[in-house]
Structures are given as structure tokens and as C-alpha cells.
Design a protein around this motif. Structure first.
Motif, mmCIF file in Angstrom:
data_model
loop_
_atom_site.group_PDB
_atom_site.id
_atom_site.type_symbol
_atom_site.label_atom_id
_atom_site.label_comp_id
_atom_site.label_asym_id
_atom_site.label_seq_id
_atom_site.Cartn_x
_atom_site.Cartn_y
_atom_site.Cartn_z
ATOM 1 N N LYS A 112 0.808 -1.208 0.000
ATOM 2 C CA LYS A 112 0.000 0.000 0.000
ATOM 3 C C LYS A 112 0.847 1.267 0.000
ATOM 4 C CE LYS A 112 -0.933 -0.269 4.995
ATOM 5 N NZ LYS A 112 -2.001 -0.481 6.003
ATOM 6 N N VAL A 113 2.024 1.214 0.640
ATOM 7 C CA VAL A 113 2.899 2.392 0.650
ATOM 8 C C VAL A 113 3.485 2.637 -0.729
ATOM 9 C CG1 VAL A 113 5.069 3.313 1.543
ATOM 10 C CG2 VAL A 113 3.433 2.265 3.102
ATOM 11 N N VAL A 114 4.044 1.595 -1.331
ATOM 12 C CA VAL A 114 4.671 1.762 -2.649
ATOM 13 C C VAL A 114 3.623 2.106 -3.699
ATOM 14 C CG1 VAL A 114 6.058 0.637 -4.425
ATOM 15 C CG2 VAL A 114 6.568 0.248 -2.018
ATOM 16 N N THR A 124 7.962 6.107 -10.626
ATOM 17 C CA THR A 124 7.913 5.136 -11.717
ATOM 18 C C THR A 124 8.153 3.733 -11.163
ATOM 19 O OG1 THR A 124 10.278 5.228 -12.208
ATOM 20 C CG2 THR A 124 8.866 6.870 -13.287
ATOM 21 N N ALA A 125 7.910 2.725 -11.998
ATOM 22 C CA ALA A 125 8.128 1.349 -11.577
ATOM 23 C C ALA A 125 9.587 1.134 -11.187
ATOM 24 C CB ALA A 125 7.717 0.387 -12.687
ATOM 25 N N ASP A 126 10.502 1.666 -11.987
ATOM 26 C CA ASP A 126 11.931 1.508 -11.675
ATOM 27 C C ASP A 126 12.294 2.227 -10.382
ATOM 28 O OD1 ASP A 126 12.340 -0.049 -13.896
ATOM 29 O OD2 ASP A 126 13.199 1.561 -15.111
ATOM 30 N N TRP A 176 13.409 -8.491 -5.194
ATOM 31 C CA TRP A 176 13.591 -7.136 -5.716
ATOM 32 C C TRP A 176 15.015 -6.867 -6.194
ATOM 33 C CZ3 TRP A 176 9.364 -5.133 -7.194
ATOM 34 C CH2 TRP A 176 8.177 -5.372 -6.497
ATOM 35 N N GLY A 177 15.846 -7.886 -6.197
ATOM 36 C CA GLY A 177 17.175 -7.732 -6.773
ATOM 37 C C GLY A 177 18.158 -6.969 -5.917
ATOM 38 N N VAL A 178 18.025 -7.056 -4.598
ATOM 39 C CA VAL A 178 18.991 -6.416 -3.706
ATOM 40 C C VAL A 178 20.346 -7.115 -3.865
ATOM 41 C CG1 VAL A 178 19.590 -5.987 -1.281
ATOM 42 C CG2 VAL A 178 17.222 -5.731 -2.050
ATOM 43 N N ASP A 179 21.410 -6.332 -3.908
ATOM 44 C CA ASP A 179 22.758 -6.897 -3.945
ATOM 45 C C ASP A 179 23.043 -7.552 -2.597
ATOM 46 O OD1 ASP A 179 25.427 -7.533 -4.188
ATOM 47 O OD2 ASP A 179 26.144 -5.457 -4.268
ATOM 48 N N MET A 180 23.160 -8.868 -2.593
ATOM 49 C CA MET A 180 23.312 -9.596 -1.340
ATOM 50 C C MET A 180 24.769 -9.863 -0.984
ATOM 51 S SD MET A 180 20.246 -9.765 -0.359
ATOM 52 C CE MET A 180 20.361 -10.909 1.015
ATOM 53 N N THR A 181 25.693 -9.330 -1.760
ATOM 54 C CA THR A 181 27.118 -9.562 -1.508
ATOM 55 C C THR A 181 27.538 -9.221 -0.071
ATOM 56 O OG1 THR A 181 27.563 -9.091 -3.836
ATOM 57 C CG2 THR A 181 29.452 -9.088 -2.354
ATOM 58 N N PRO A 182 27.034 -8.116 0.516
ATOM 59 C CA PRO A 182 27.485 -7.771 1.884
ATOM 60 C C PRO A 182 26.861 -8.615 2.986
ATOM 61 C CG PRO A 182 26.668 -5.828 0.678
ATOM 62 C CD PRO A 182 26.205 -7.039 -0.049
#
Length: 211
Positions: A112-114, A124-126, A176-182
């Protein structure tokens, strides 16, 4: 039997599914399609005025809302396995970590927030995806910084309340494609958790409304 009103991709529902499974409590799932707006139906709002999921309907017809409150209730009625340590300081540590997920990350990243940011503020979607990634990554960084080294899970060698919040949030991070490297420590916890039947059965893709 308990009835869980749930949406397959809802991380808050995911938490409660894991808790029910860990405690061996039988329940039936009633899907609530958040994308279609089923949570705004008058009969559902009568049970859950915040118009969200999960809702846990008890056998006597009383309803409980809010995942942390539901999990606290389940811990009271079925104390084994415990979701919180007995030691006061350790208990507070676990609650603090759980709240990083439940009160810092989740509220500003839910549907609902987004959706409102997009419809009312022109996101925008991006840009919406980047919003999600930013706040998830910032929250996961804080969560990971709270953890000791050594335990298989966040604070112990068994999953506790905070782990039940973490693993669903990691599902969203991957989505959502978060960089999980850290976040190697968190990925190790996720791997350990998903080996357990209680977590595996609770995965979004294993729900009756998954699509």
C-alpha cells in the motif's frame, strides 16, 4: 482448527506460517488476494481493520492481527519450541532484531505504501524498485550488525522470533534484486532455515494461492 488468512507473497504471513509449522499447530489457509484488493472487502475488514494480512482466526471465532502479536500468542499457547530466550537481555536482543525487520524495513516497503508513492507522487516502476532495494539493504545492514558470530541462526543454534522475520524479508530482497554480496552471514542463516521442514513448507511458492 486455526484459520490463517494469508497472501502467498506476504512476508508477514510467511512469518506466521513458519511459527505455526515449528510449533506443530494444525491450521487451514484462506488466501486473501492483496493485489485484487480482497483485504478491503467489508467482511474481512470487520476482522482486520488495518486491511492487511495475516489474520489468525481462533477456533472460537476470535481474530488476532499483526504478525508479532500472533507469534507471541502462539508462543504462549504452544511454548515448545520457544521463539524467545528466557534470559532478559537475550530476549531483548532478539526482539530488537525482529523489530528491525518488522518496524523499520517492512512498513515502508509494503504494497500500500509503494502503490501510493506511484499513484500519488509519480514514482515510476523503476523508482519503486530502487526504493525497495534501498530500504531493504539499509535494514539488513543494521540487522546483520546486531548479530554475534558463531550461532547457526541469528542468536542461537535454533531459529528464534527474529529468524522468522528475517527469512521472509530475505525472500523479498531476492525478489527485488537487492545486492546480497554484503550479507553473507544472513545468507548462511537463510540456507540453514530453509533446510527445516517448517520453513520450507511456509515458502511463498508452496502456498495454495501461489501463482
Amino acid at each position: 482448527m486455526l484459520t490463517l488468512y494469508s497472501y502467498w507473497r506476504s512476508t508477514t504471513s510467511y512469518r506466521v506460517r513458519v511459527a505455526l509449522n515449528l510449533k506443530g499447530l494444525p491450521y487451514r489457509t484462506v488466501p486473501v488476494d492483496l493485489v485484487a484488493g480482497a483485504q478491503r472487502a467489508p467482511d474481512y475488514v470487520a476482522q482486520n481493520p488495518i486491511k492487511g494480512v495475516p489474520t489468525l482466526l481462533l477456533e472460537d471465532g476470535r481474530a488476532l492481527t499483526q504478525s508479532l502479536a500472533i507469534m507471541a500468542y502462539l508462543d504462549d499457547i504452544a511454548p515448545d519450541p520457544a521463539l524467545l530466550p528466557e534470559d532478559a537481555f537475550q530476549r531483548a536482543q532478539v526482539l530488537a532484531a525482529a523489530q528491525v525487520i518488522a518496524t523499520d524495513i517492512h512498513p515502508i516497503n509494503n504494497l500500500k505504501v509503494v502503490s501510493r508513492l506511484k499513484t500519488q507522487h509519480g514514482l515510476t516502476a523503476d523508482e519503486g524498485t530502487e526504493w525497495m532495494r534501498h530500504w531493504i539493504a539499509e535494514g539488513l545492514q543494521a540487522y546483520q550488525a546486531l548479530l554475534p558470530t558463531g550461532p547457526a541462526f541469528s542468536f542461537a543454534d535454533v531459529p528464534l522470533l527474529c529468524d522468522l522475520c528475517l527469512v521472509p524479508q530475505l525472500y523479498n530482497a531476492h525478489r527485488w534484486g537487492v545486492d546480497m554480496t554484503p550479507f553473507a552471514r544472513l545468507l548462511d542463516i537463510e540456507q540453514q532455515a530453509l533446510r527445516l521442514p517448517a520453513f520450507d513448507a511456509a515458502r511463498p511458492e508452496n502456498q495454495p494461492d501461489a501463482n
